[in-house]
Design a protein around this motif. Structure first.
Motif, PDB file in Angstrom:
ATOM      1  N   ASN A 311       0.941  -1.160  -0.082  1.00 51.57           N
ATOM      2  CA  ASN A 311       0.130   0.119  -0.168  1.00 51.57           C
ATOM      3  C   ASN A 311       0.959   1.119   0.093  1.00 51.57           C
ATOM      4  OD1 ASN A 311      -2.200   1.508   0.059  1.00 51.57           O
ATOM      5  ND2 ASN A 311      -2.402   1.687   2.236  1.00 51.57           N
ATOM      6  N   LYS A 312       1.726   1.134  -0.638  1.00 51.83           N
ATOM      7  CA  LYS A 312       3.043   2.306  -0.711  1.00 51.83           C
ATOM      8  C   LYS A 312       2.936   3.314  -2.002  1.00 51.83           C
ATOM      9  CE  LYS A 312       7.709   2.811   0.222  1.00 51.83           C
ATOM     10  NZ  LYS A 312       8.808   2.296   0.894  1.00 51.83           N
ATOM     11  N   VAL A 313       2.696   2.488  -3.258  1.00 55.13           N
ATOM     12  CA  VAL A 313       3.072   3.406  -4.126  1.00 55.13           C
ATOM     13  C   VAL A 313       2.052   4.230  -4.648  1.00 55.13           C
ATOM     14  CG1 VAL A 313       4.168   1.296  -5.468  1.00 55.13           C
ATOM     15  CG2 VAL A 313       1.613   1.942  -5.838  1.00 55.13           C
ATOM     16  N   ASN A 314       2.633   5.557  -5.508  1.00 55.64           N
ATOM     17  CA  ASN A 314       1.719   6.496  -5.737  1.00 55.64           C
ATOM     18  C   ASN A 314       0.583   6.188  -6.751  1.00 55.64           C
ATOM     19  OD1 ASN A 314       0.846   9.024  -6.590  1.00 55.64           O
ATOM     20  ND2 ASN A 314       2.841   9.852  -7.003  1.00 55.64           N
ATOM     21  N   PRO A 315      -0.621   6.620  -6.378  1.00 52.96           N
ATOM     22  CA  PRO A 315      -1.760   6.162  -7.341  1.00 52.96           C
ATOM     23  C   PRO A 315      -1.982   7.361  -8.376  1.00 52.96           C
ATOM     24  CG  PRO A 315      -2.597   6.970  -5.327  1.00 52.96           C
ATOM     25  CD  PRO A 315      -1.108   6.965  -5.096  1.00 52.96           C
ATOM     26  N   ILE A 316      -1.085   8.310  -8.346  1.00 50.33           N
ATOM     27  CA  ILE A 316      -1.477   9.579  -9.010  1.00 50.33           C
ATOM     28  C   ILE A 316      -1.663   9.200 -10.582  1.00 50.33           C
ATOM     29  CG2 ILE A 316      -1.141  11.878 -10.006  1.00 50.33           C
ATOM     30  CD1 ILE A 316      -0.314  12.695  -6.818  1.00 50.33           C
ATOM     31  N   ALA A 317      -0.800   8.309 -11.028  1.00 47.09           N
ATOM     32  CA  ALA A 317      -0.817   7.865 -12.427  1.00 47.09           C
ATOM     33  C   ALA A 317      -2.051   7.194 -12.720  1.00 47.09           C
ATOM     34  CB  ALA A 317       0.312   7.247 -12.822  1.00 47.09           C
ATOM     35  N   MET A 318      -2.620   6.289 -11.998  1.00 51.46           N
ATOM     36  CA  MET A 318      -3.634   5.574 -12.017  1.00 51.46           C
ATOM     37  C   MET A 318      -4.828   6.472 -12.152  1.00 51.46           C
ATOM     38  SD  MET A 318      -4.886   2.322 -12.652  1.00 51.46           S
ATOM     39  CE  MET A 318      -6.307   2.925 -13.749  1.00 51.46           C
ATOM     40  N   ILE A 319      -5.016   7.601 -11.194  1.00 53.51           N
ATOM     41  CA  ILE A 319      -6.154   8.400 -11.045  1.00 53.51           C
ATOM     42  C   ILE A 319      -6.376   9.436 -12.156  1.00 53.51           C
ATOM     43  CG2 ILE A 319      -6.839  10.434  -9.668  1.00 53.51           C
ATOM     44  CD1 ILE A 319      -5.974   8.598  -7.285  1.00 53.51           C
ATOM     45  N   LEU A 320      -4.853   9.744 -12.661  1.00 51.19           N
ATOM     46  CA  LEU A 320      -5.106  10.698 -13.971  1.00 51.19           C
ATOM     47  C   LEU A 320      -5.437   9.826 -15.061  1.00 51.19           C
ATOM     48  CD1 LEU A 320      -1.965  12.951 -13.345  1.00 51.19           C
ATOM     49  CD2 LEU A 320      -4.162  13.546 -13.205  1.00 51.19           C
ATOM     50  N   SER A 321      -5.238   8.634 -14.960  1.00 45.56           N
ATOM     51  CA  SER A 321      -5.564   7.872 -16.250  1.00 45.56           C
ATOM     52  C   SER A 321      -7.142   7.804 -16.102  1.00 45.56           C
ATOM     53  CB  SER A 321      -4.963   6.403 -16.242  1.00 45.56           C
ATOM     54  OG  SER A 321      -3.761   6.250 -16.160  1.00 45.56           O
ATOM     55  N   ALA A 322      -7.664   7.595 -14.899  1.00 52.06           N
ATOM     56  CA  ALA A 322      -9.125   7.698 -15.070  1.00 52.06           C
ATOM     57  C   ALA A 322      -9.818   9.045 -15.251  1.00 52.06           C
ATOM     58  CB  ALA A 322      -9.651   7.306 -13.381  1.00 52.06           C
ATOM     59  N   LYS A 323      -9.158   9.885 -14.890  1.00 49.47           N
ATOM     60  CA  LYS A 323      -9.306  11.544 -15.444  1.00 49.47           C
ATOM     61  C   LYS A 323      -9.484  11.408 -17.126  1.00 49.47           C
ATOM     62  CE  LYS A 323      -8.137  15.663 -16.969  1.00 49.47           C
ATOM     63  NZ  LYS A 323      -7.528  15.913 -18.273  1.00 49.47           N
ATOM     64  N   MET A 324      -8.479  11.058 -17.658  1.00 53.82           N
ATOM     65  CA  MET A 324      -8.438  10.654 -19.019  1.00 53.82           C
ATOM     66  C   MET A 324      -9.660  10.224 -19.555  1.00 53.82           C
ATOM     67  SD  MET A 324      -4.429   9.791 -19.915  1.00 53.82           S
ATOM     68  CE  MET A 324      -4.747   9.753 -21.648  1.00 53.82           C
ATOM     69  N   MET A 325     -10.092   8.985 -18.911  1.00 57.25           N
ATOM     70  CA  MET A 325     -11.305   8.194 -19.450  1.00 57.25           C
ATOM     71  C   MET A 325     -12.489   9.155 -19.226  1.00 57.25           C
ATOM     72  SD  MET A 325     -12.928   4.848 -17.693  1.00 57.25           S
ATOM     73  CE  MET A 325     -13.569   5.826 -16.152  1.00 57.25           C
ATOM     74  N   LEU A 326     -12.744   9.778 -18.162  1.00 58.87           N
ATOM     75  CA  LEU A 326     -13.589  10.771 -18.097  1.00 58.87           C
ATOM     76  C   LEU A 326     -13.831  11.660 -19.335  1.00 58.87           C
ATOM     77  CD1 LEU A 326     -13.434  11.449 -14.224  1.00 58.87           C
ATOM     78  CD2 LEU A 326     -15.315  10.052 -15.405  1.00 58.87           C
ATOM     79  N   ASP A 327     -12.618  12.353 -19.421  1.00 57.30           N
ATOM     80  CA  ASP A 327     -12.316  13.262 -20.803  1.00 57.30           C
ATOM     81  C   ASP A 327     -13.020  12.464 -21.963  1.00 57.30           C
ATOM     82  OD1 ASP A 327     -11.766  15.709 -20.167  1.00 57.30           O
ATOM     83  OD2 ASP A 327      -9.509  15.256 -20.003  1.00 57.30           O
ATOM     84  N   HIS A 328     -12.420  11.256 -22.068  1.00 64.31           N
ATOM     85  CA  HIS A 328     -12.770  10.340 -23.313  1.00 64.31           C
ATOM     86  C   HIS A 328     -14.421  10.231 -23.484  1.00 64.31           C
ATOM     87  CE1 HIS A 328     -12.199   7.448 -26.488  1.00 64.31           C
ATOM     88  NE2 HIS A 328     -12.952   6.757 -26.015  1.00 64.31           N
ATOM     89  N   LEU A 329     -14.979  10.102 -22.224  1.00 64.27           N
ATOM     90  CA  LEU A 329     -16.335   9.700 -22.298  1.00 64.27           C
ATOM     91  C   LEU A 329     -17.350  11.137 -22.513  1.00 64.27           C
ATOM     92  CD1 LEU A 329     -16.448   7.048 -19.354  1.00 64.27           C
ATOM     93  CD2 LEU A 329     -16.924   6.634 -21.969  1.00 64.27           C
ATOM     94  N   GLY A 330     -16.628  11.837 -22.239  1.00 66.79           N
ATOM     95  CA  GLY A 330     -17.390  13.420 -22.456  1.00 66.79           C
ATOM     96  C   GLY A 330     -17.718  14.042 -21.166  1.00 66.79           C
ATOM     97  N   GLU A 331     -17.242  13.368 -20.187  1.00 62.82           N
ATOM     98  CA  GLU A 331     -17.584  13.839 -18.885  1.00 62.82           C
ATOM     99  C   GLU A 331     -16.450  14.916 -18.142  1.00 62.82           C
ATOM    100  OE1 GLU A 331     -20.266  13.318 -16.979  1.00 62.82           O
ATOM    101  OE2 GLU A 331     -21.083  11.569 -18.114  1.00 62.82           O
ATOM    102  N   LYS A 332     -16.595  16.000 -18.866  1.00 60.20           N
ATOM    103  CA  LYS A 332     -15.865  17.149 -18.755  1.00 60.20           C
ATOM    104  C   LYS A 332     -15.472  17.622 -17.358  1.00 60.20           C
ATOM    105  CE  LYS A 332     -13.803  20.673 -21.625  1.00 60.20           C
ATOM    106  NZ  LYS A 332     -14.030  21.850 -22.576  1.00 60.20           N
ATOM    107  N   ASP A 333     -16.866  17.889 -16.927  1.00 53.36           N
ATOM    108  CA  ASP A 333     -17.038  18.545 -15.501  1.00 53.36           C
ATOM    109  C   ASP A 333     -16.258  17.584 -14.557  1.00 53.36           C
ATOM    110  OD1 ASP A 333     -18.220  20.206 -13.512  1.00 53.36           O
ATOM    111  OD2 ASP A 333     -19.328  18.645 -13.100  1.00 53.36           O
ATOM    112  N   MET A 334     -16.548  16.457 -14.367  1.00 50.34           N
ATOM    113  CA  MET A 334     -15.915  15.370 -13.414  1.00 50.34           C
ATOM    114  C   MET A 334     -14.523  15.271 -13.753  1.00 50.34           C
ATOM    115  SD  MET A 334     -18.267  12.078 -13.218  1.00 50.34           S
ATOM    116  CE  MET A 334     -19.977  12.045 -12.627  1.00 50.34           C
TER     117      MET A 334
END
Ligand code: NAI
Ligand code: MG
Length: 373
Positions: A311-334
């Motif tokens: 439970n040590k590594v940085n999850p930001i790369a994964m969380i920003l990947s989820a952000k990219m997915m939201l952009d891709h789906l058109g969920e700009k606000d989220m």
């Protein structure tokens, strides 16, 4: 019924940790999704002799997008040795499930945004906003290779390139390895089009095509010529042309001058790791593999066996990947809310995972980000 159906493929090692972290922020955002689990990776290889089973491929046919953590992969002999006894000695050959995903779904575009969030102690500079478009399915990574060189191929090479091959007349076939660099006009056009569309949509002033056309005249030449044609459709975006070697130098010297970068598979691979390191390295490097049927978002890092279960590594790369997915789906606000929360936590500096010089855990970082949503 949920608004979206999302493929959920944690994979191996820290892939599992960072996907849990992504789930914490997606739930807090109120993202309305049904998550469908997909088996992928080393454990599945060991027990089924296939790291990407058909049921996972079938699942991916039905989703709006997918998130993927990371997988472990090992060399051929080791892969065979680690199979469960019942599967050993049957000639099963390990194939990378990532390469297989890219090929099966023609995930032709690899998109890697590399933005420096102010306050990240790992930033090379604070004013960087680079976006790499890497062609994902062609080039030297297609696997068209020989060693030794088959006689028929040698004969063909000798016909078309007598000068170059003539010089190798005394070198035995088994002493020659060859890999083919193959680019299609269609793929060059598509990746350049994607890069220019993105530049236009998000307001970047330049697209830099990174190749080496003065030496690799045909393949790099094709990419640059197609980039010039596409650029004509985007009068508001400048096309810059830079050689891969010089680009590595410029990215260290003046990275703030660049915006969108576009390249064929291997050169794109090289510059995307370079760009990722300028903005914090593997703990921050998000990516998307985008095709016409499905898009899969994943951090660039692997399964980091060293840190499994910690439970040590940085999850930001994964969380920003989820952000990219939201952009891709058109969920700009989220997507914007999520990015702002990540930026706020980085800027505040109270929560830092080990790679940033702190002691915040993977879930601790996810909760800190979720709390700012
Ligand atoms: P890796 O990316 O798993 O880890 C290398 C090092 O980078 C780690 O030891 C750690 O120090 C650091 N690191 C990675 N992710 C981090 C994060 N989120 N936060 C903080 N630090 C992080 O690469 P490695 O060790 O070369 O490969 C391990 C396994 O992963 C191998 O089996 C490899 O084949 C596989 N791999 C899978 C990839 C994927 O699933 N897309 C990509 C790269 C490697
Ligand atoms: Mg790489």
């Amino acid at each position: 019924m949920a608004k979206y159906k999302i493929g959920w493929m944690p994979g191996d090692g820290i892939g599992i940790d960072v996907m849990q972290a992504a789930k914490i922020v997606l739930d807090r955002l109120g993202f309305d999704a049904e998550y469908v689990h997909g088996d992928i990776g080393w454990e599945i290889w060991r027990t089924e002799a296939n790291a990407l089973p058909d049921r996972t491929l079938a699942m991916l046919e039905t989703v709006d997008a997918a998130l993927f953590g990371a997988i472990t992969s090992k060399p051929k002999e080791e892969a065979e040795r680690e199979l469960i006894p019942a599967l050993q000695g049957k000639g099963h050959v390990y194939r990378s499930p990532i390469v297989a995903l890219r090929q099966t779904f023609d995930l032709r575009t690899n998109l890697r945004p590399c933005k420096a969030y102010p306050g990240n102690p790992l930033n090379y500079r604070d004013d960087l906003d680079l976006v790499v478009f890497r062609q994902n399915t062609e080039d030297l990574y297609m696997g068209i290779e020989w060693h030794p060189l088959p006689a028929a191929i040698r004969a063909e090479f000798l016909k078309t390139h007598p000068k170059q091959m003539g010089r190798l007349a005394k070198v035995a076939d088994e002493d020659i390895a060859a890999s083919v660099r193959l680019l299609t006009r269609q793929a060059c056009q598509a990746i350049c089009r994607d890069a220019f569309e993105y530049a236009k949509k998000f307001g970047y002033k330049s697209v830099t095509v990174v190749e080496k056309p003065n030496v690799i005249r045909e393949t790099s030449g094709l990419m640059v010529r197609e980039a010039r044609k596409i650029a004509k459709d985007y009068p508001g975006v400048e096309l810059w042309e830079t050689n891969i070697d010089a680009m590595c130098m410029w990215l260290i010297k003046n990275p703030q001058d660049y915006g969108v970068l576009v390249a064929s598979n291997m050169f794109g691979d090289i510059i995307s790791d370079l760009c990722a390191q300028l903005v914090g390295g593997l703990g921050f490097a998000c990516s998307g593999n985008i095709g016409d049927k499905v898009a899969i978002f994943e951090p660039s890092h692997g399964s980091a066996p060293k840190y499994v279960g910690m439970n040590k590594v940085n999850p930001i790369a994964m969380i920003l990947s989820a952000k990219m997915m939201l952009d891709h789906l058109g969920e700009k606000d989220m997507a914007t809310r999520l990015e702002n929360a990540v930026a706020a936590v980085i800027k505040e500096g109270r929560y830092r995972t080990y790679d940033m010089g702190g002691t915040t855990t993977t879930t601790g970082m996810a909760e800190a980000i979720a709390a700012r949503l």
